[in-house]
Design a protein around this motif. Structure first.
Motif, PDB file in Angstrom:
ATOM      1  N   LYS A 112       1.136  -1.060   0.442  1.00 42.55           N
ATOM      2  CA  LYS A 112       0.309   0.215   0.117  1.00 42.55           C
ATOM      3  C   LYS A 112       0.921   0.985   0.200  1.00 42.55           C
ATOM      4  CE  LYS A 112      -3.220   2.653   0.952  1.00 42.55           C
ATOM      5  NZ  LYS A 112      -4.178   2.771  -1.120  1.00 42.55           N
ATOM      6  N   THR A 113       1.507   1.120   0.656  1.00 40.79           N
ATOM      7  CA  THR A 113       2.817   2.009   0.822  1.00 40.79           C
ATOM      8  C   THR A 113       4.130   1.993  -0.131  1.00 40.79           C
ATOM      9  OG1 THR A 113       1.824   3.249   2.751  1.00 40.79           O
ATOM     10  CG2 THR A 113       3.914   4.212   2.213  1.00 40.79           C
ATOM     11  N   PHE A 114       5.095   2.383  -0.354  1.00 37.60           N
ATOM     12  CA  PHE A 114       6.277   3.061  -1.082  1.00 37.60           C
ATOM     13  C   PHE A 114       7.170   3.906  -0.528  1.00 37.60           C
ATOM     14  CE2 PHE A 114       3.570   0.288  -3.971  1.00 37.60           C
ATOM     15  CZ  PHE A 114       4.220  -0.561  -4.692  1.00 37.60           C
ATOM     16  N   VAL A 115       8.117   3.484  -0.025  1.00 38.15           N
ATOM     17  CA  VAL A 115       9.087   4.517   0.638  1.00 38.15           C
ATOM     18  C   VAL A 115      10.203   4.743  -0.452  1.00 38.15           C
ATOM     19  CG1 VAL A 115      10.040   5.721   2.685  1.00 38.15           C
ATOM     20  CG2 VAL A 115       7.715   4.498   2.879  1.00 38.15           C
ATOM     21  N   ILE A 116      10.696   6.013  -0.584  1.00 38.69           N
ATOM     22  CA  ILE A 116      11.800   5.523  -1.594  1.00 38.69           C
ATOM     23  C   ILE A 116      12.980   6.771  -1.321  1.00 38.69           C
ATOM     24  CG2 ILE A 116      12.422   6.312  -4.534  1.00 38.69           C
ATOM     25  CD1 ILE A 116       9.786   5.502  -4.922  1.00 38.69           C
ATOM     26  N   LEU A 117      13.755   6.140  -0.952  1.00 43.60           N
ATOM     27  CA  LEU A 117      15.204   6.968  -0.285  1.00 43.60           C
ATOM     28  C   LEU A 117      16.348   7.319  -1.634  1.00 43.60           C
ATOM     29  CD1 LEU A 117      14.460   5.319   2.186  1.00 43.60           C
ATOM     30  CD2 LEU A 117      16.445   5.950   3.208  1.00 43.60           C
ATOM     31  N   SER A 118      15.444   8.821  -2.065  1.00 36.92           N
ATOM     32  CA  SER A 118      16.325   8.762  -3.602  1.00 36.92           C
ATOM     33  C   SER A 118      16.084  10.399  -4.307  1.00 36.92           C
ATOM     34  CB  SER A 118      16.243   7.702  -5.050  1.00 36.92           C
ATOM     35  OG  SER A 118      16.861   8.625  -5.873  1.00 36.92           O
ATOM     36  N   GLY A 119      16.526  10.867  -4.772  1.00 37.14           N
ATOM     37  CA  GLY A 119      16.555  12.153  -5.142  1.00 37.14           C
ATOM     38  C   GLY A 119      16.125  12.222  -6.516  1.00 37.14           C
ATOM     39  N   ASP A 120      16.459  11.121  -7.205  1.00 33.01           N
ATOM     40  CA  ASP A 120      16.749  10.959  -8.304  1.00 33.01           C
ATOM     41  C   ASP A 120      15.015  11.142  -9.743  1.00 33.01           C
ATOM     42  OD1 ASP A 120      17.266  10.431 -10.854  1.00 33.01           O
ATOM     43  OD2 ASP A 120      18.857   8.591 -10.320  1.00 33.01           O
ATOM     44  N   SER A 121      15.235  12.197 -10.075  1.00 32.35           N
ATOM     45  CA  SER A 121      14.305  12.516 -10.858  1.00 32.35           C
ATOM     46  C   SER A 121      13.144  12.247 -11.973  1.00 32.35           C
ATOM     47  CB  SER A 121      14.230  13.791 -12.054  1.00 32.35           C
ATOM     48  OG  SER A 121      15.399  13.938 -12.841  1.00 32.35           O
ATOM     49  N   ASP A 122      14.287  10.826 -11.989  1.00 29.96           N
ATOM     50  CA  ASP A 122      14.370   9.425 -13.130  1.00 29.96           C
ATOM     51  C   ASP A 122      12.831   8.524 -12.605  1.00 29.96           C
ATOM     52  OD1 ASP A 122      15.978  10.396 -14.354  1.00 29.96           O
ATOM     53  OD2 ASP A 122      17.598   8.181 -14.082  1.00 29.96           O
ATOM     54  N   PHE A 123      13.113   8.870 -11.636  1.00 25.13           N
ATOM     55  CA  PHE A 123      11.597   8.337 -10.381  1.00 25.13           C
ATOM     56  C   PHE A 123      10.124   8.980 -10.816  1.00 25.13           C
ATOM     57  CE2 PHE A 123      16.384   6.305  -8.242  1.00 25.13           C
ATOM     58  CZ  PHE A 123      15.474   5.237  -9.080  1.00 25.13           C
ATOM     59  N   GLU A 124      10.235  10.265 -11.346  1.00 21.97           N
ATOM     60  CA  GLU A 124       9.139  10.629 -11.441  1.00 21.97           C
ATOM     61  C   GLU A 124       7.972   9.872 -12.015  1.00 21.97           C
ATOM     62  OE1 GLU A 124       6.817  14.919 -13.440  1.00 21.97           O
ATOM     63  OE2 GLU A 124       9.162  13.687 -14.078  1.00 21.97           O
ATOM     64  N   ILE A 125       8.119   9.533 -12.866  1.00 21.58           N
ATOM     65  CA  ILE A 125       7.384   8.523 -13.956  1.00 21.58           C
ATOM     66  C   ILE A 125       6.490   8.027 -12.282  1.00 21.58           C
ATOM     67  CG2 ILE A 125       8.487   7.367 -15.086  1.00 21.58           C
ATOM     68  CD1 ILE A 125       6.978   7.117 -17.676  1.00 21.58           C
ATOM     69  N   VAL A 126       7.563   6.289 -12.480  1.00 28.91           N
ATOM     70  CA  VAL A 126       7.113   6.380 -11.064  1.00 28.91           C
ATOM     71  C   VAL A 126       6.273   5.673 -10.184  1.00 28.91           C
ATOM     72  CG1 VAL A 126       7.990   4.139  -9.675  1.00 28.91           C
ATOM     73  CG2 VAL A 126       8.959   4.465 -11.807  1.00 28.91           C
ATOM     74  N   LEU A 127       6.545   7.770  -9.553  1.00 33.22           N
ATOM     75  CA  LEU A 127       6.112   8.086  -8.308  1.00 33.22           C
ATOM     76  C   LEU A 127       4.398   8.514  -9.194  1.00 33.22           C
ATOM     77  CD1 LEU A 127       8.725   8.267  -7.206  1.00 33.22           C
ATOM     78  CD2 LEU A 127       7.986  10.044  -5.306  1.00 33.22           C
ATOM     79  N   LYS A 128       4.698   8.981  -9.949  1.00 35.42           N
ATOM     80  CA  LYS A 128       3.278   9.045 -10.689  1.00 35.42           C
ATOM     81  C   LYS A 128       2.461   8.358 -10.649  1.00 35.42           C
ATOM     82  CE  LYS A 128       3.859  13.919 -13.482  1.00 35.42           C
ATOM     83  NZ  LYS A 128       4.393  13.896 -14.849  1.00 35.42           N
TER      84      LYS A 128
END
Length: 170
Positions: A112-128
């Motif tokens: 249900k929850t995803f915690v991501i320890l990163s600041g990389d903008s490449d993950f934007e599409i995944v977060l969306k």
């Protein structure tokens, strides 16, 4: 820091080790990975915690560190860094962004929850995508190492400085 109010249900944590290494330099202190996993176990229903690392070379100290992570409950995703020769010199290529994204997307129904320890903008599409399918998304990073795209596309951004008392290595 009341982390519990930002997480719901089964939680998966994805650690972009390279991003955390750079963050530690800015912070002036190191993350204690035993304390980090204890923090997540205490503050959420931790179901998965992955550590993603591009390895320059093998050494005994690093191998002991990896064994400690495994013993603590981390899932390790390690690949050797590639050395790419270009006309301008050698480039080191070893990030695991695609592996992190792959693991998130192939397991997105499990948590249900995803915690991501990163600041990389490449993950934007995944977060969306995670938000689109009604998953809770929390990003942990530090100022100077977090992209505006991640801050805008998560439910909560937490600066690692706020967790210093709980996760700092002594």
């Amino acid at each position: 820091m009341n982390f519990k109010k930002y997480v719901k249900g089964g939680t998966a944590v994805f650690i972009d080790a390279a991003n955390i290494l750079y963050s530690q330099k800015s912070l002036g202190w190191q993350v204690d990975y035993k304390k980090l996993i204890a923090f997540f176990r205490k503050n959420c229903q931790l179901k998965y915690i992955g550590f993603y690392y591009g390895q320059l070379k093998q050494n005994q100290g690093q191998e002991r560190f990896f064994e400690m992570l495994k013993d603590q409950g981390y899932t390790l995703r390690i690949k050797p860094v590639k050395y790419i020769n270009t006309p301008k010199g050698t480039i080191l290529k070893g990030n695991l962004d695609i592996e992190i994204a792959f693991d998130i997307l192939t397991n997105c129904k499990k948590y249900k929850t995803f915690v991501i320890l990163s600041g990389d903008s490449d993950f934007e599409i995944v977060l969306k995508y995670l938000k689109k399918i009604n998953k809770q998304v929390v990003v942990l990073s530090t100022k100077g190492h977090i992209s505006i795209e991640l801050i805008r596309n998560c439910h909560k951004y937490i600066d690692l400085k706020k967790l210093k008392d709980e996760i700092k290595r002594d």
